[in-house]
Write a protein that holds these residues in place. Structure first.
Motif, PDB file in Angstrom:
ATOM      1  N   ARG A   1      40.891  52.847  31.451  1.00  0.00           N
ATOM      2  CA  ARG A   1      40.049  51.698  31.755  1.00  0.00           C
ATOM      3  C   ARG A   1      39.264  51.242  30.533  1.00  0.00           C
ATOM      4  O   ARG A   1      38.896  52.036  29.673  1.00  0.00           O
TER       5      ARG A   1
ATOM      6  N   SER B   1      37.569  47.811  35.829  1.00  0.00           N
ATOM      7  CA  SER B   1      38.748  48.264  36.586  1.00  0.00           C
ATOM      8  C   SER B   1      40.017  47.600  36.075  1.00  0.00           C
ATOM      9  O   SER B   1      40.792  47.031  36.842  1.00  0.00           O
ATOM     10  N   ILE B   2      40.228  47.656  34.757  1.00  0.00           N
ATOM     11  CA  ILE B   2      41.449  47.119  34.173  1.00  0.00           C
ATOM     12  C   ILE B   2      41.786  47.967  32.953  1.00  0.00           C
ATOM     13  O   ILE B   2      40.890  48.401  32.223  1.00  0.00           O
TER      14      ILE B   2
ATOM     15  N   LYS C   1      46.433  46.186  29.535  1.00  0.00           N
ATOM     16  CA  LYS C   1      46.572  45.006  30.392  1.00  0.00           C
ATOM     17  C   LYS C   1      45.605  43.904  29.955  1.00  0.00           C
ATOM     18  O   LYS C   1      45.968  42.717  29.906  1.00  0.00           O
TER      19      LYS C   1
ATOM     20  N   TYR D   1      36.962  40.649  39.342  1.00  0.00           N
ATOM     21  CA  TYR D   1      38.074  39.706  39.412  1.00  0.00           C
ATOM     22  C   TYR D   1      38.443  39.305  37.986  1.00  0.00           C
ATOM     23  O   TYR D   1      37.562  38.999  37.172  1.00  0.00           O
ATOM     24  N   CYS D   2      39.726  39.317  37.686  1.00  0.00           N
ATOM     25  CA  CYS D   2      40.208  38.901  36.366  1.00  0.00           C
ATOM     26  C   CYS D   2      41.150  37.720  36.550  1.00  0.00           C
ATOM     27  O   CYS D   2      42.196  37.860  37.208  1.00  0.00           O
TER      28      CYS D   2
ATOM     29  N   ARG E   1      42.099  37.173  40.169  1.00  0.00           N
ATOM     30  CA  ARG E   1      42.720  38.266  40.920  1.00  0.00           C
ATOM     31  C   ARG E   1      41.769  39.456  40.987  1.00  0.00           C
ATOM     32  O   ARG E   1      41.233  39.889  39.958  1.00  0.00           O
ATOM     33  N   LYS E   2      41.577  39.991  42.202  1.00  0.00           N
ATOM     34  CA  LYS E   2      40.712  41.158  42.334  1.00  0.00           C
ATOM     35  C   LYS E   2      41.412  42.381  41.755  1.00  0.00           C
ATOM     36  O   LYS E   2      42.565  42.666  42.081  1.00  0.00           O
ATOM     37  N   THR E   3      40.720  43.081  40.874  1.00  0.00           N
ATOM     38  CA  THR E   3      41.326  44.242  40.211  1.00  0.00           C
ATOM     39  C   THR E   3      40.679  45.557  40.604  1.00  0.00           C
ATOM     40  O   THR E   3      41.124  46.618  40.164  1.00  0.00           O
TER      41      THR E   3
END
Length: 226
Positions: A79, A99-100, A104, A144-145, A148-150
């Motif tokens: 992360r 949370s990514i 990514k 959200y990225c 999109r909820k991550t």
């Protein structure tokens, strides 16, 4: 009896391939492709100071926001950590584990535009004497990225490893590159100035500032309490 083919002299042998340097080279190439307007540097090798001569009014931006230092770092498959500081040498005022994965996020930034929205809910005070949390003191955020909820971002206290990264980047105001990880391996990092715009006690936005006169990836981070 067939003649034996003579062995080539040692000087003709091909040079050994340094495989261990390939991951770093790939990471640096990717950073150069994404952060075209940023200097790509390796602080453990040479510390580079960029724009560290602060004027008394440097913290104020023409648009009315405040200039802050933001750092994103993490190993490729772990992360991303977000650190907000008033200045590159200041103590962190916020550390969030997003949370990514680092790889990514780097891939998304290669597309040129990233919008990260962090949302939390207002909680009713347990009593009238309870002191409400400041926005940046909220412990957990829905993330959200690009719409999109991550998952969730979590606020945490700085660890020794975090402070080690900040120490390595003390003299770096803006740049991207690779750092050695305390537990082995490598960390990728990106540090830049961000314009902090306060909408209210329940909303703040951080806009990444590209070097003057250069284009590059756009990154905005929104904090909203609803």
């Amino acid at each position: 009896m067939p003649a034996t083919k003579p062995e080539p002299p040692a000087d003709d042998q091909p040079p050994p391939t340094h495989k261990k340097n390939r991951p770093t080279a790939r990471l640096l190439r990717r950073f150069r492709s994404v952060f075209r307007s940023f200097p790509v540097i390796n602080p453990p090798c040479r510390m580079v100071a960029i724009g560290n001569h602060h004027h008394p009014h440097d913290s104020l931006i023409h648009g009315g926001g405040t200039k802050m230092t933001g750092t994103l770092f993490g190993s490729r498959k772990s992360r991303v950590n977000l650190v907000i500081q008033e200045k590159p040498r200041s103590l962190p005022i916020l550390i969030l584990e997003l949370s990514i994965q680092t790889g990514k996020l780097l891939q998304d930034m290669g597309m040129g535009l990233v919008r990260i929205a962090l949302e939390c809910e207002k909680e009713a005070a347990a009593s009238s004497k309870a002191k409400p949390l400041k926005l940046m003191e909220e412990p957990i955020w829905s993330m959200y990225c690009n719409g999109r909820k991550t998952g969730y971002a979590v606020r945490r206290e700085p660890t020794d490893d975090d402070m080690g990264v900040m120490q390595l980047l003390n003299a770096v105001s803006m740049g991207a590159g690779v750092l050695p990880a305390a537990a082995g391996g490598e960390l990728t990092y990106m540090r830049a100035y961000f314009e902090r715009v306060v909408g209210s006690k329940d909303s703040e936005t951080y806009y990444m500032m590209n070097p003057e006169g250069n284009s590059g990836p756009e990154l905005s981070i929104f904090f909203v309490r609803i």
